[in-house]
Design an enzyme around this catalytic site. Structure first.
Site, PDB file in Angstrom:
ATOM      1  N   HIS A 132       0.852  -1.196   0.000  1.00  0.00           N
ATOM      2  CA  HIS A 132       0.000   0.000   0.000  1.00  0.00           C
ATOM      3  C   HIS A 132       0.884   1.241   0.000  1.00  0.00           C
ATOM      4  CE1 HIS A 132      -2.946   3.030   1.191  1.00  0.00           C
ATOM      5  NE2 HIS A 132      -3.867   2.162   0.851  1.00  0.00           N
ATOM      6  N   ASP A 180      -7.665  -4.421  -0.748  1.00  0.00           N
ATOM      7  CA  ASP A 180      -8.252  -4.822  -2.042  1.00  0.00           C
ATOM      8  C   ASP A 180      -8.143  -6.329  -2.261  1.00  0.00           C
ATOM      9  OD1 ASP A 180      -6.582  -1.915  -3.032  1.00  0.00           O
ATOM     10  OD2 ASP A 180      -8.745  -2.082  -2.775  1.00  0.00           O
TER      11      ASP A 180
HETATM   12  C1  MLT Z   1      -8.283   3.983  -0.246  1.00  0.00           C
HETATM   13  O1  MLT Z   1      -8.854   3.432   0.704  1.00  0.00           O
HETATM   14  O2  MLT Z   1      -8.677   5.028  -0.791  1.00  0.00           O
HETATM   15  C2  MLT Z   1      -7.097   3.273  -0.823  1.00  0.00           C
HETATM   16  O3  MLT Z   1      -6.439   2.508   0.163  1.00  0.00           O
HETATM   17  C3  MLT Z   1      -6.112   4.182  -1.534  1.00  0.00           C
HETATM   18  C4  MLT Z   1      -5.422   5.247  -0.704  1.00  0.00           C
HETATM   19  O4  MLT Z   1      -5.759   5.503   0.456  1.00  0.00           O
HETATM   20  O5  MLT Z   1      -4.516   5.873  -1.298  1.00  0.00           O
END
Ligand code: MLT
Length: 429
Positions: free
Chosen positions: A307, A364
């Site tokens: 992430h 995800d």
């Molecule tokens: C989100 O929950 O929007 C995703 O993990 C992407 C992010 O936070 O950049």
């Protein structure tokens, strides 16, 4: 005197203030940088750049902390409901019993959409991706509710738009799916709770009764909570930027849906299942693909691992992993694609190559698995992400408007051709 940062440039000394948040995060306030030095900053992808101050969501990427209005995501996922979390994000505090009953009653009574929505749906071919249909239907609300075009009209108008968005999103989402399936749409059933109503609109058919499984409805409610907000991610930043031009809340949310669609953002959960299905189609050898992921000359990359912000683990992933194991067990789901997922997960959590690179399963990865187990079609995964993120988008848009933030207009460093004269076409080489 608050903390400052001092630097020299062009033979002069400068000093800029440091601001500090309630979680001791610090930033250099560069509002006066260009006026004082002639310099701007540049930071493609804004990895080191804050766009705003916000009191909605806090996350700590090193410690794996995620809080909505100060409440830990773990506690909210266990003890709250999606609509209660939506109220918390949008209005700043957990609702009292009467506030919650009023909020949910208003949402329940606005789930129906105008019959002309069917005419818009008919214009989409059956192969239309549900995310494109959803963003169109949300933006179409500016036509059905023209009073919403002025975002500064009144707080009552904004409150009504917020209720309409949350109430109608499941109806639009389910109708986008029915359009794809070529099935008749189902009208909302206001006797059902939020997630059960969505599942019923999704899966009920004129030829057979559909019974909502409470396990599925509860798992979906938890998933929506876990996706409800995530500070200034790509789609939320899009919603704030579009809203900063004083575009309507519907136009801003529609833009957020389109930003979320990308496979590097909300589309990642769909890409995870597509990757797993491709591995299955190629014989199901997870180790072969783990080796491909390690090979820097091989273009294959694992989707759903690591992430941008969380350096050690995504707290949402830990919760969804438990929910996925729980739901798959309760539903007695047996799926070779999910078996492949388990092999990849084990490797990512135990193989030094992935551990050293923090390539752990993220939100995800597990949401794709659990949506599949819940019977959600793959190209609806990102639609569910949008349903979950809606209250976060609304809360962030509202904060931006209430803070009177200026229109977002980043600068640039020009690197193109310099001053040239026009040459007539017959004289060009
Ligand atoms: C989100 O929950 O929007 C995703 O993990 C992407 C992010 O936070 O950049």
């Amino acid at each position: 005197m608050s903390e400052t940062v001092k630097f020299s440039y062009g033979g002069k000394d400068f000093e800029l203030p440091i601001i500090e948040g309630t979680e001791n995060e610090k930033a250099i306030d560069i509002a006066k940088l260009r006026a004082q030095t002639g310099l701007i900053t540049i930071d493609p992808g804004f990895k080191n750049t804050g766009s705003t101050t916000s009191s909605i969501t806090f996350l700590d990427g090193e410690l794996g902390v995620l809080r909505y209005r100060g409440y830990n995501i773990e506690e909210l996922a266990e003890k709250s409901t999606f609509l209660e979390v939506a109220y918390l994000l949008i209005y700043g505090n957990l609702p009292t019993q009467s506030q919650y009953e009023k909020f949910t009653r208003e949402i329940t009574t606005h789930t129906l959409v105008h019959e002309d929505i069917k005419k818009i749906l008919e214009g989409f071919p059956s192969n239309a991706h549900p995310m494109g249909v959803l963003s169109s239907l949300i933006c179409s609300q500016t036509a059905f509710y023209p009073d919403s075009l002025n975002p500064n009209r009144s707080e009552d108008q904004l409150t009504l738009s917020i209720v309409r968005l949350i109430a109608k999103m499941p109806t639009f989402a389910a109708w986008a799916y029915k359009n794809k399936m070529g099935h008749p749409v189902n009208y909302p059933d206001n006797s059902l709770d939020y997630c059960s109503n969505f599942l019923n609109m999704m899966f009920a058919l004129p030829v057979e009764k559909y019974e909502v499984d409470p396990i599925v409805a509860k798992a979906l409610d938890s998933l929506l909570i876990l996706h409800a907000d995530h500070e200034q991610n790509c789609s939320t930043s899009t919603v704030r930027l579009v809203g900063s031009s004083q575009a309507s809340v519907y136009a801003s949310i529609s833009a957020g849906i389109n930003a979320l669609w990308g496979p590097l953002h909300g589309g990642a959960n769909q890409s995870v299942i597509e990757m797993l299905e491709a591995i299955k189609a190629d014989g199901g050898d997870a180790k072969k693909y783990l080796d491909k992921a390690k090979d820097k000359n091989d273009p294959f990359r694992l989707m759903g691992f690591g992430h941008r912000v969380y350096k050690n683990f995504d707290p949402r992933a830990k919760i969804i992993k438990k929910a996925a194991d729980d739901v798959l067990g309760k539903l007695g789901v047996s799926d070779p694609v999910l078996d492949i997922a388990k092999e990849l997960e084990y490797a990512a959590l135990n193989d030094q190559y992935f551990v050293e690179r923090n390539l752990y399963p993220n939100v995800d990865f597990y949401s794709g698995i659990i949506y599949r187990a819940l019977g959600i079609p793959t190209d609806m995964f990102t639609v569910l992400f949008a349903m979950g993120r809606l209250p976060g988008w609304i809360a962030q848009w509202k904060e931006m408007r209430h803070n009177g933030e200026p229109i977002g207009r980043p600068r640039q460093i020009y690197t193109g051709a310099v001053d040239r004269n026009y040459i007539p076409m017959n004289k060009r080489g």
